[in-house]
Design a protein around this motif. Structure first.
Motif, PDB file in Angstrom:
ATOM      1  N   ALA A  90     -18.820  -9.370  15.687  1.00  0.00           N
ATOM      2  CA  ALA A  90     -18.174  -8.034  15.535  1.00  0.00           C
ATOM      3  C   ALA A  90     -18.031  -7.094  16.897  1.00  0.00           C
ATOM      4  N   ALA A 104     -10.916 -13.289   9.596  1.00  0.00           N
ATOM      5  CA  ALA A 104     -10.355 -11.873   9.891  1.00  0.00           C
ATOM      6  C   ALA A 104      -9.112 -11.549   9.188  1.00  0.00           C
ATOM      7  N   TRP A 105      -8.824 -10.467   8.589  1.00  0.00           N
ATOM      8  CA  TRP A 105      -7.782  -9.971   8.132  1.00  0.00           C
ATOM      9  C   TRP A 105      -7.015  -9.007   9.086  1.00  0.00           C
ATOM     10  N   THR A 106      -5.669  -9.647   9.151  1.00  0.00           N
ATOM     11  CA  THR A 106      -4.589  -8.764   9.884  1.00  0.00           C
ATOM     12  C   THR A 106      -3.589  -8.300   8.919  1.00  0.00           C
ATOM     13  N   THR A 141      -3.476  -3.754  12.133  1.00  0.00           N
ATOM     14  CA  THR A 141      -4.865  -3.649  11.874  1.00  0.00           C
ATOM     15  C   THR A 141      -5.695  -4.988  11.659  1.00  0.00           C
ATOM     16  N   ALA A 181      -9.221  -6.657  10.590  1.00  0.00           N
ATOM     17  CA  ALA A 181     -10.636  -6.120   9.990  1.00  0.00           C
ATOM     18  C   ALA A 181     -11.325  -7.386   9.972  1.00  0.00           C
ATOM     19  N   CYS A 182     -12.745  -7.561  10.406  1.00  0.00           N
ATOM     20  CA  CYS A 182     -13.576  -8.403  10.409  1.00  0.00           C
ATOM     21  C   CYS A 182     -14.671  -8.294   9.687  1.00  0.00           C
ATOM     22  N   ASP A 183     -15.410  -9.384   9.121  1.00  0.00           N
ATOM     23  CA  ASP A 183     -16.788  -9.217   8.545  1.00  0.00           C
ATOM     24  C   ASP A 183     -17.529  -8.612   9.269  1.00  0.00           C
TER      25      ASP A 183
END
Length: 106
Positions: free
Chosen positions: A2, A68-70, A92, A94-96
């Motif tokens: 991260a 990762a969510w994009t 956006t 979003a990573c863990d």
């Protein structure tokens, strides 16, 4: 990791360019500096930022790849208490954040 996410910010890119120009900095030292930069930014954001912003828009694309969510949103409105900002498109990622305890740079 991260902490590496912050390297793509304007400040992170400037730091990386400065490290690349310094001839006395070894690659290992540069990686340590960048890792510390990521930890410091993460800590500062967690401890100092208290503002909340709400946003809404239309979901264009949603992907999950490499942990990762994009999300790509169209016609997005950001609302703070007294301010409204409208933009055409927002991406956006979003990573863990649970795996941030590792000390090995990527």
């Amino acid at each position: 990791m991260a902490y590496q996410l912050y390297r793509n910010t304007t400040l992170g890119n400037s730091l990386q360019e400065s490290l690349d120009e310094l001839t006395q900095v070894t690659p290992q030292l540069a990686l340590q500096v960048l890792l510390q930069f990521g930890k410091s930014i993460s800590s500062a954001l967690a401890q100092r930022v208290r503002n909340r912003v709400n946003f809404r828009g239309f979901l264009n694309t949603c992907r999950f790849c490499d942990n990762a969510w994009t999300f790509v949103l169209n016609d997005v409105e950001f609302r703070e208490v007294t301010e409204l900002i409208k933009v055409d498109k927002v991406k956006t990622v979003a990573c863990d954040g649970k795996n941030t305890g590792s000390n090995t740079p990527e």
